[in-house]
Structures are given as structure tokens and as C-alpha cells.
Design an enzyme around this catalytic site. Sequence first.
Site, PDB file in Angstrom:
ATOM      1  N   ILE A 196       0.630  -1.038   0.046  1.00  0.00           N
ATOM      2  CA  ILE A 196      -0.070   0.143   0.203  1.00  0.00           C
ATOM      3  C   ILE A 196       0.920   1.278   0.310  1.00  0.00           C
ATOM      4  CG2 ILE A 196      -1.746   1.841   1.331  1.00  0.00           C
ATOM      5  CD1 ILE A 196      -3.006  -0.754   2.231  1.00  0.00           C
ATOM      6  N   LYS A 201      11.551 -21.865 -10.429  1.00  0.00           N
ATOM      7  CA  LYS A 201       9.582 -20.519 -11.052  1.00  0.00           C
ATOM      8  C   LYS A 201       9.918 -19.734 -11.298  1.00  0.00           C
ATOM      9  CE  LYS A 201       7.447 -25.009  -9.606  1.00  0.00           C
ATOM     10  NZ  LYS A 201       7.299 -25.844 -10.653  1.00  0.00           N
ATOM     11  N   THR A 202       9.599 -19.733 -12.433  1.00  0.00           N
ATOM     12  CA  THR A 202       9.339 -18.114 -13.087  1.00  0.00           C
ATOM     13  C   THR A 202       7.731 -17.339 -12.734  1.00  0.00           C
ATOM     14  OG1 THR A 202       8.447 -18.486 -14.977  1.00  0.00           O
ATOM     15  CG2 THR A 202      10.759 -19.003 -15.123  1.00  0.00           C
ATOM     16  N   PRO A 222       6.223 -16.617  -9.548  1.00  0.00           N
ATOM     17  CA  PRO A 222       6.463 -15.215  -9.095  1.00  0.00           C
ATOM     18  C   PRO A 222       6.960 -14.196  -9.199  1.00  0.00           C
ATOM     19  CG  PRO A 222       7.628 -17.233  -7.531  1.00  0.00           C
ATOM     20  CD  PRO A 222       7.208 -17.814  -9.267  1.00  0.00           C
ATOM     21  N   THR A 223       7.836 -14.427 -10.442  1.00  0.00           N
ATOM     22  CA  THR A 223       8.151 -12.797 -11.369  1.00  0.00           C
ATOM     23  C   THR A 223       6.959 -12.722 -12.498  1.00  0.00           C
ATOM     24  OG1 THR A 223      10.439 -13.512 -10.495  1.00  0.00           O
ATOM     25  CG2 THR A 223       9.943 -12.261 -13.211  1.00  0.00           C
ATOM     26  N   CYS A 278      33.502   7.628  16.038  1.00  0.00           N
ATOM     27  CA  CYS A 278      32.580   8.335  17.436  1.00  0.00           C
ATOM     28  C   CYS A 278      32.381   7.887  19.265  1.00  0.00           C
ATOM     29  CB  CYS A 278      31.176   7.815  16.957  1.00  0.00           C
ATOM     30  SG  CYS A 278      30.402   9.213  17.083  1.00  0.00           S
ATOM     31  N   GLY A 314      33.274   5.110  20.005  1.00  0.00           N
ATOM     32  CA  GLY A 314      34.762   4.444  20.458  1.00  0.00           C
ATOM     33  C   GLY A 314      35.062   5.465  20.748  1.00  0.00           C
ATOM     34  N   MET A 315      35.867   6.755  20.454  1.00  0.00           N
ATOM     35  CA  MET A 315      37.024   7.704  20.620  1.00  0.00           C
ATOM     36  C   MET A 315      35.953   7.928  22.306  1.00  0.00           C
ATOM     37  SD  MET A 315      37.347  11.508  20.112  1.00  0.00           S
ATOM     38  CE  MET A 315      36.606  12.616  21.003  1.00  0.00           C
ATOM     39  N   GLU A 348      26.017  11.018  28.938  1.00  0.00           N
ATOM     40  CA  GLU A 348      24.766  10.702  27.721  1.00  0.00           C
ATOM     41  C   GLU A 348      24.357   8.924  28.746  1.00  0.00           C
ATOM     42  OE1 GLU A 348      24.412   8.373  23.621  1.00  0.00           O
ATOM     43  OE2 GLU A 348      26.346   8.866  24.477  1.00  0.00           O
ATOM     44  N   HIS A 371      33.487   9.639  11.876  1.00  0.00           N
ATOM     45  CA  HIS A 371      32.853   8.197  11.098  1.00  0.00           C
ATOM     46  C   HIS A 371      33.791   8.726  10.225  1.00  0.00           C
ATOM     47  CE1 HIS A 371      29.152   7.165  13.440  1.00  0.00           C
ATOM     48  NE2 HIS A 371      29.124   8.689  14.005  1.00  0.00           N
ATOM     49  N   GLU A 376      34.047   5.561   8.060  1.00  0.00           N
ATOM     50  CA  GLU A 376      33.911   4.687   7.173  1.00  0.00           C
ATOM     51  C   GLU A 376      33.082   5.328   6.463  1.00  0.00           C
ATOM     52  OE1 GLU A 376      31.151   5.371  10.457  1.00  0.00           O
ATOM     53  OE2 GLU A 376      32.642   5.841  10.507  1.00  0.00           O
TER      54      GLU A 376
END
Length: 533
Positions: free
Chosen positions: A147, A186-187, A189-190, A383, A385-386, A407, A509, A511
Amino acid sequence: MAKYIFVTGGVVSGLGKGITAASLGKLLRLRGYRVSVQKIDPYLNIDPGTMSPYEHGEVFVTDDGAETDLDIGHYERFLDINCSRKSGITTGQIYSKIFAKERRGDYLGHTVQIVPHVTNEIKNYMREIGEGQDIVIIEIGGTVGDIEQSVYIEAIRQFRRELGIGNSVAVHVTLIPYIASSGEIKTKPTQNSVKDLQQLGVFADVLVCRTTAGIELDQEHRDKIAMFCGLDNQEDVIHNRDCRTIYEVPLMFAKQKFDQIVLKKLNLKLNKCDLSEWQKIVDKLCDDHLPEVTVALVGKYVAVADAYISVTEALKHAGIVNNVRTKVKLVQAENLERDGAEPWLSDVQAILVPGGFGNRGVEGKIAAIKYARENNIPFLGICLGMQTAVIEFARNVCGLRDANSTEFVDKLKYPVIDIIEDQKDITTKGGTMRLGLYDCALKPNTLAAKLYGKSTIKERHRHRYEFNNQYRTQLEQAGMVFSGINPQANLVEIIELPSHPFFIACQCHPELLSRPNRPHPLFKGLIAAAVQK
């Protein structure tokens, strides 16, 4: 005017629409086209920033401070681009904008409806991301038949009609299940998924059929799928099987001429595509003869691998340049609280403590950091971690036994991590959130300066709490070096321990900026230190 590629999914969720979009975008980028990518999520949240990683994986932050879906990370890593808040759209954002317009009277007394007002707003977002681009790839989250997704399918139907023939391509990602007991593919579902899409007025031009690793779609199956799904020919059926690494998917698509098929349908030139660099990356990732380095990732959301997807990918990128295979050992931080660090970390060559929010598992992270510091194991903190590295050092080296972050504890004798009240950024949940790209000045002759090879850098942030500068002198005298400082607000960005072979942690960050062909310096250094150890 930009050409558009719409990526939808059917049958089940989790088929890899994001990797499909990113891989196709990579091939188009390598052919010299300017490509932008947009992910539209049907949920009502404004963004995933307040959602648990168990719900939605990691939150990927862009340069301009948008908290977005993890697929934006795949887009950046594959296409080697920096996305913006335009790249991540939610139903919550769309409806919020419409409600604001209605309150201002922008609709001039008209009844506000799904069609045309919501669909028009969706199309406006699609047009905006296309400015200055050759090709735009738009991925719609969810599954056809949901929906929540139906309004976006209607917007695509309208937009494709407005764009005209030859200016858009509809790519539909579906599942081809294999029934092991009967040995059959099986095709159906597609076929049913494509029919559901057609009933909503969108006709797929290309099907990307997902299967498990050992399954092959033969000529008969491709012809059957093409015929029953209304495709031009069987070449428009792309087989997407499980690969050894997600970075192999562009190579698999290139062999099936996926990008060439799309460019032909868009009436665009087939410029030369050089995949040699990407092939080398895949070869390195899949070379079983390379030595292996194990990195412990000590976190609180390790039950969901996607919670740390950018971190684990950055570790793999660093392994490529260091000629090793990086094995990531996901360690539940709470286990260290129960068992101590030794049973969980004695077999690793490096330890990484990632970001996070809340106090669950914090003492386990602190135990991991203490183990890394005392046993000379290469360590990288990110973060939280520091912040936990600062707490551990304050407690166990400086003798501030009750050191902690506000925190986690409201009233503290030694609040070495605290909220900086004079920051004027986005404020949520009682704290200051630093989001997006911030400057960092590096102290000369430090590990950070050596790794980055420059004196100033910019890194992305996502956190509320900062190092409390009241304790800087005390920690410096005990041996901690504050090697990275935000010059605008005098905030600590990077800390390190010169007495340790490799011990560095950052508030940012890193990464989020790592690429397969350009690993982030901090990750590159961590793996290099692990190899040396």
C-alpha cells in the site's frame, strides 16, 4: 534533460535493489555519463535518524548532514560520488512539505489529494535530483503491491508519460526461486509481480532476476520470462545470482550487457567502458591465497550486519591496498561485560569500536579498549569509540575512577564526555547533534598527520556528545595526544597514544568516506598495523 531509470522490486524484499542500482550506475559512470542516484523510502519517518539499527540498518550521513538510508552508502562507494540530502527521500518528508504548503495556503483553497498533489511533489523531487545530470537512477523502496508504495508507482507512471518515449527505463528486480526437491526453477512469482506492476500502469523494460549462487537461467527460461512479462527479447532478462562479493555484481552485469541494453533504450551513445581497475578490486577481495587479518568489531548491534555495513566495507577496502583479506569478527559488547575481553579478543589482530547511542554495552566497549591498550593490539575508535577510549584512559591511567559520559549518567564527578551547550547546530533529545562535514586541523608529527598526509581535513559527523576540554590538560600530562581539533569550536576530533603501536580514535565517522579504490587513511593504517603485528 536527464534520462531516468526507475528501479522497483517484487515478490519479496531484500533482493538487492540498492546493489542493482549502484552496480548499473557504476557501469554508466565508467562510460563517462554524469549519474545521480535517489532512494525513495515509503515509510512515514522524516528520515531513519531516529530508527533503531535493528529496524533499518545503519544511518548513512551525507556531507550536508542528511541522515539517510544505507543504500546511499552503496551509491557513494560504487559510483565514487558524494550524495546529498536530495538523494534520500521519505514519505514523511513529502507529506511534511505538503502539509506546510497547505497551512500557508499555497493550494489556494483546493482540496489536497493524493493525485495530483502528492504525486506532483514526488515528481518535483525526481526532477530536482536530475538537474545537471545525464542519467538519474531512482530506487523505490519496498515491494510492488505494498500500500505504501502505490503512490510512487503512480508518480512513476505519470512521470514516464511526461518524459516521453526513449527518455526513461523501468527496471524491475524479482526473485526466481529454486525448488530443490524437484530441481526446478520457478518463474511464476516473477510473472505475477510484473503483472501487479502492469496493473498499476508501469511496464518493465528490463527484469533483473535474483537467484542463489548455483542457479543458471538458460535460454528457455529467459525466453519464457520475456514472453510472459512483455519484454522486447530475452536479452532484457538479466540474471543476478549470489556473488562472492557485492563488488562483483557490476562485472556480472557487464557480461550480460545490462548497461548497453539500458543505454540503447535511452538512445544514448555506448561510450567505452574500462573495468580493469574494478576487476583488480574484485580479484583482490576474492583471492583465497592472500593472508587473512581478523579485526574484532565490538558493538551493540552486531546481530544485524547492516548496522555496521559502512565500517565492514571500509575494512575490506583497507585490506585490498594492504594485500590481505580482512575478516571481520562481530563481537557483542555485552559479552565482554559478562566474560571479560580475553575470551573474545585473544585471536584477533586489531580491534575496532564503532559509534552508537545509549549505555547498553558501553562497559564492554571500555573493556575491549583496555584490552587493546594494555596488550598493544592495533585499535581504532569511531565516535562513541573515541568517547569510550577517553573514558577508559581517564579511569585506568589518570585515576579518575568515576569518569564517564553525561549521556549515560546524569550527575558525574568526572564528566570527561559532555554536551557542549554553546553549539548552535541541530538539537534533539536534549543534546547537540553535529551532522555532516566539519573541519579538523591535525597536529604536526602525530599519527593522524602521518596517516592523512595533510594538515587539515574534513570528516562527516553524527553525534551529540563531545570531549570535555576541562580534562584536556590532565589527560595530555598522562600521555594522551589530541591530534585533531575542530578550529571553529575548539572541539577534540582525534585522540591517540604515542606509546602504543597503533592507538587512534576519532569523533567523526571515517567509514562514510571510504571507497573500494581509495580506502580511508584511518582504516588503511589500522589494517597495516594489524599486518605488521
